[in-house]
Design a protein around this motif. Structure first.
Motif, PDB file in Angstrom:
ATOM      1  N   TRP B 445       0.831  -1.191   0.000  1.00  0.00           N
ATOM      2  CA  TRP B 445       0.000   0.000   0.000  1.00  0.00           C
ATOM      3  C   TRP B 445       0.870   1.248   0.000  1.00  0.00           C
ATOM      4  O   TRP B 445       1.851   1.330   0.719  1.00  0.00           O
ATOM      5  CB  TRP B 445      -0.912   0.013   1.235  1.00  0.00           C
ATOM      6  N   SER B 446       0.532   2.190  -0.857  1.00  0.00           N
ATOM      7  CA  SER B 446       1.249   3.463  -0.862  1.00  0.00           C
ATOM      8  C   SER B 446       0.341   4.533  -0.280  1.00  0.00           C
ATOM      9  O   SER B 446      -0.676   4.885  -0.878  1.00  0.00           O
ATOM     10  CB  SER B 446       1.653   3.836  -2.289  1.00  0.00           C
ATOM     11  N   ASP B 447       0.719   5.032   0.903  1.00  0.00           N
ATOM     12  CA  ASP B 447      -0.049   6.131   1.505  1.00  0.00           C
ATOM     13  C   ASP B 447      -0.009   7.335   0.572  1.00  0.00           C
ATOM     14  O   ASP B 447      -1.003   8.012   0.358  1.00  0.00           O
ATOM     15  CB  ASP B 447       0.566   6.522   2.853  1.00  0.00           C
ATOM     16  N   GLU B 448       1.184   7.553   0.030  1.00  0.00           N
ATOM     17  CA  GLU B 448       1.422   8.716  -0.826  1.00  0.00           C
ATOM     18  C   GLU B 448       0.481   8.728  -2.021  1.00  0.00           C
ATOM     19  O   GLU B 448      -0.143   9.735  -2.335  1.00  0.00           O
ATOM     20  CB  GLU B 448       2.879   8.665  -1.285  1.00  0.00           C
ATOM     21  N   GLN B 449       0.403   7.570  -2.711  1.00  0.00           N
ATOM     22  CA  GLN B 449      -0.404   7.512  -3.921  1.00  0.00           C
ATOM     23  C   GLN B 449      -1.842   7.050  -3.660  1.00  0.00           C
ATOM     24  O   GLN B 449      -2.664   7.058  -4.578  1.00  0.00           O
ATOM     25  CB  GLN B 449       0.248   6.593  -4.960  1.00  0.00           C
ATOM     26  N   GLY B 450      -2.112   6.620  -2.420  1.00  0.00           N
ATOM     27  CA  GLY B 450      -3.456   6.158  -2.097  1.00  0.00           C
ATOM     28  C   GLY B 450      -3.902   4.956  -2.900  1.00  0.00           C
ATOM     29  O   GLY B 450      -5.081   4.818  -3.227  1.00  0.00           O
ATOM     30  N   ARG B 451      -2.954   4.094  -3.264  1.00  0.00           N
ATOM     31  CA  ARG B 451      -3.326   2.886  -3.993  1.00  0.00           C
ATOM     32  C   ARG B 451      -2.283   1.806  -3.738  1.00  0.00           C
ATOM     33  O   ARG B 451      -1.209   2.068  -3.178  1.00  0.00           O
ATOM     34  CB  ARG B 451      -3.424   3.171  -5.499  1.00  0.00           C
ATOM     35  N   TYR B 452      -2.624   0.587  -4.165  1.00  0.00           N
ATOM     36  CA  TYR B 452      -1.662  -0.500  -4.040  1.00  0.00           C
ATOM     37  C   TYR B 452      -0.645  -0.429  -5.179  1.00  0.00           C
ATOM     38  O   TYR B 452      -0.994  -0.130  -6.335  1.00  0.00           O
ATOM     39  CB  TYR B 452      -2.382  -1.850  -4.086  1.00  0.00           C
TER      40      TYR B 452
END
Lengths: 595, 595
Positions: B445-452
């Motif tokens: 999960w990427s918090d930065e990009q808000g997606r997996y």
């Protein structure tokens, strides 16, 4: 739907099976080459890198569901088959290695389906090259093409092993190097950290390998990718591969010795061809005089004869004019071609014009001894007789002459000689004739630039006995310690002994018209290195792609490069190069100039 | 003045001589390591790649002119010496291989003089790295550095031979490829023929090697140069080298099997180290739970203990707060470190903050059984006892805890564990502990990009039993058929089984948030290839530079790269990158944007 291979393990490649495996249960995996139903039988040819094996389903013997599945297979499906190896019940197929046997399947999985491919995967494909390159991944399935890459891999492995055994160290040199505006055009790589600055991709690891000698690495080898941003000809690629080496504390003979042993081993192991050692050596001067080329094809004769002295005072102005201009008149005797039709001779005349010749003079000696000639009317009978005699002209021979500056005469007759050999089918691809060309001129005159250029490169050592000519400024006479290795008329490699003496190097730059500043800005780090103790050293580089092309008897290097570019340096498969993202350009501090 | 080596031929490298050669006349060539006059004697140490030999001139025995010449030698002069090998008249030097013998010269030639070098050529140089890199050609003369490159060359040769014997084909893939904006930053190469268009230098040959599998090459190997335009850390270079492979018709175990045998052979032949096969395997989950790292160093213990359940209801808000936020509390027991000064513990606390931890809680158990703790005041005596028991705390132990989201706890304690091992000198460079890490998460999960994002890359195959989770959208739970090989806490290689099924690949792109157009524009040719029959395939790539660095017991990859770049991606020796010529830019249709 694609099935999983989980639970299965391949036991053999297809053509690893033979009569010795009859009765064994095996698991093979590969592509469906073809599939045909014939009276209750389904024959499936399965292909992998090794070759083809026939799989047979038969009503009554094979499970009905399996037969149905087998019947549904189409070309290029990927399958896994478990089955028993059996002697063929039908006729033996002598065309394939596994022609005596077949596999009777007990399990069939379709690992991957395939759409109908845009062309069939078959040897000697007639499909246009553009289509094949667009679908290169399918083209590369062709066994005749795969064979080339199997050979190339073998050549690389043997090469590295040989030189490792000889004490060479493989050292990787940088790809992101310093760009130099001199010479061929570099590919540039913009720097993001230093906007406006660029790396250059290497045209060869030349400077680095000389530095490694300065560092005492003693013997260096690398199979190195090189780059040249040139307009592409049929046999060039923007990136290509060199077998690149350098040796310390050696002279010409040492380099030749180890490389002869290398070539002998390579050709023996890969092609079972015996290379006679030592390989013949020929000076550049002899090669030009006899063959009009510094890469002579020695598989056939038709050597050049210099008839300058014979025709010196003759009545044919084309000949005498050339001689007066410091040129020469030379000819080749196309034995037995005296009856060549005039039209064909005219075509040869057009051919040599591409090499700068103004024309081709000929004498066709008829079987009855009479001659047809383009210039007989300008010559006395004695002059004609003397010329025919000098050319060893016999009834039935065709004598062809060029008269011009030496370079033009050599280039035209050298090319004409090879062209005639092609037309007369004198070139045997199974014969491998090597020759070392030595003692190249150090300099060649450039009319365009009005100065001497380095024929090899500015670090090439002149022959010791010619060093005084450097001081005298007689540059055109200086011979270099440079050598090429030539195979069947192709330069497959070349190199030289390098200058390791600062004073000679300085004179060399001066002779080439470099200012101190120019020399420093381009080669500063090498010149700097040379101040701290340089060993005598020499090197050589082979063009790997061309070498393998010749070994594999191919006509294009695209057939030995997995993913080649086409003439405009683009890739039909990936469509590279492509426009860059705005963000990428911004990071690099660059903008595209619109036309 | 430099003398020529003409007429001489080196017979031995310096350290190839031994007592067995006594009485022989030999010719050696190399660099003067040092030269000293002592009471009518001149001692000259001559160095080449193999080592050092002592040359001795003696009044009365040696020709007077030769003595004078020998006395004039200075460090780094290149010499050729002809002489007789003799037993040393003086004391044997046990520090060098040739310490029993010396050469008594009859001829001495100075092949090249040297200015005084900017630093001495010696092992374990104390000279600053910037100076050494500027004069890299001198730095590379250091025997300790040369040793690394001799090993690297050996590793490359053995690697290629091993995989060739296993049926792998070496195939060269393009350097001038298609650039893709996704992932790490590409180096771009502007096209001259297509102004405004760019090639990308490869970050790895990933797509090409998968295409080769589609083409039926079956097994591919390449020692491939790769490029990444990233901000450089201590152990990164803009160009680096991968041992890159791909295999068809295989699953995880097949890749692991051949690579285990490779590693065992490599370490045996190069280092005489026995690698116990099979190499231990550990799932990613186990590695994180026990070591807080997916590249655990198994040379020492200090494993993590999950104490979440133990402290769940305790009075310490830092612990309970983390647990309420779906995090965990874990600790490590630094055995015998109970008396670590508070200042040192504070430093460790600062250390873990770099890994995202807000702090470090500790319990120092004194020899008398009393405890000092940063959080005792928030806990009941029972809670403390239970915690100490869960950690197996004994008198004299230091217990360190982190409480946060799992990722932060793992990262901090994993790094802390290694830091403590360094401080406590638990890391033995002569021990080589390998471990395979398997079953990596498919997505992270990427918090930065808000997606997996794909943890490995979008072509990685999920484990078959987790495929249903893909349909259910439970992406975080899916495990991949991905594996890393870890040596002493360093990831030296990694790879995965690839997706060969179109339908799964499509779902994968969807899960990663690619539109059809995005997937097509980036990977179109691979997706296209996949329509025509793809074999199941898997691969692995090693970082060659890091592997050799560990084998050579070095701390920096710059010590195993001949011409490395510094942190700003420039080369101190060649000064690359440099500003481009106006003409070059014009040809490329580019202009430099001024700031």
């Amino acid at each position: 739907m694609a099935e999983s291979m989980q639970g299965l393990k391949r036991t053999h490649r297809c053509a690893e099976l033979s009569a010795a495996n009859v009765g064994e249960t095996v698991t093979i995996m590969g592509w469906v080459q073809k599939n045909r139903n014939k009276g209750g039988l389904v024959f499936t040819d399965v292909r992998d890198r090794s070759g083809i094996i026939q799989v047979v389903c038969e009503e009554g013997k094979t499970d009905a569901a399996l037969i149905e599945k087998a019947a549904s297979l189409r070309s290029e499906y990927v399958v896994a088959i478990v089955g028993e190896v059996a002697k063929r019940s039908g006729a033996v197929n002598e065309k394939i290695a596994t022609g005596e046997i077949e596999v009777l399947p007990t399990e069939l999985r379709i690992l991957s389906e395939s759409m109908t491919p845009p062309f069939q995967v078959e040897e000697n494909s007639k499909t246009k090259e553009e289509v094949r390159l667009k679908y290169r991944y399918l083209d590369l399935r062709r066994p005749d093409l795969q064979k080339n890459f199997i050979m190339k891999s073998q050549v690389m492995t043997l090469t590295r092993q040989f030189f490792a055994d000889e004490g060479f160290l493989e050292v990787e040199t940088p790809m992101l190097g310093k760009t130099t505006p001199e010479g061929a055009r570099d590919y540039l790589v913009p720097s993001r950290v230093h906007p406006g600055c660029f790396y250059g991709l290497p045209q060869s690891p030349q400077l680095y390998k000389q530095l490694l000698m300065c560092s005492g690495f003693d013997r260096y080898i690398q199979i190195a990718r090189c780059f040249r941003d040139e307009d592409l000809r049929a046999d060039r690629q923007p990136e290509f591969t060199q077998i690149d080496m350098e040796l310390s504390f050696v002279d010409v003979d040492d380099v030749i010795d180890v490389n002869e042993r290398y070539l002998a081993k390579l050709f023996k192991e890969v092609l079972d061809v015996d290379v006679q050692l030592p390989i013949q050596r020929m000076t550049w001067q002899e090669a030009m005089d006899r063959f009009g080329s510094d890469k002579p094809d020695l598989r056939f004769g038709m050597e050049l004869t210099d008839v300058t002295d014979v025709v010196k005072g003759c009545g044919f102005g084309v000949f005498t004019g050339a001689i007066e201009n410091n040129g020469s008149v030379r000819g080749i005797n196309a034995k037995g071609q005296g009856s060549m039709p005039r039209k064909k001779i005219d075509k040869l005349t057009a051919f040599v014009k591409d090499y700068g010749a103004k024309g081709l003079a000929y004498i066709a000696i008829q079987e009855d001894g009479t001659v047809k000639s383009s210039f007989a009317k300008f010559m006395s009978e004695e002059e004609m007789d003397a010329l025919i005699k000098a050319m060893d002209g016999q009834p039935g021979d065709l004598l062809l002459f060029a008269a011009d500056k030496n370079k033009v005469v050599w280039d035209s007759l050298g090319a004409l000689r090879v062209e005639l050999a092609k037309q007369l089918d004198l070139l045997d691809k199974n014969e491998y004739r090597f020759v070392w060309i030595t003692e190249f001129p150090q300099f060649e005159w450039s009319d365009e630039q009005g100065r001497y250029l380095a024929m090899h490169h500015p670090f090439t050592m002149p022959m010791e006995e010619d060093l005084p000519l450097l001081d005298k400024g007689e540059l055109g006479k200086i011979r270099a310690k440079a050598y090429d290795i030539v195979l069947n008329g192709n330069e497959i490699g070349g190199g030289s002994v390098r200058i390791h003496q600062n004073d000679i190097q300085e004179k060399m730059f001066e002779a080439l018209g470099f200012t101190k500043e120019q020399a420093h800005s381009q080669f500063g780090f090498l010149l700097e290195a040379f101040k701290y103790g340089v060993p005598p050293h020499a090197g050589l580089a082979y063009g790997l792609d061309r070498l393998v092309m010749l070994m594999a008897k191919q006509d294009s290097i695209r057939d030995v490069i997995a993913f080649p570019k086409i003439k405009d340096a683009s890739c039909l498969m990936t469509e590279a190069p492509t426009p860059a993202d705005e963000k990428q350009l911004e990071e690099l501090g660059l903008s595209v100039v619109s036309e």
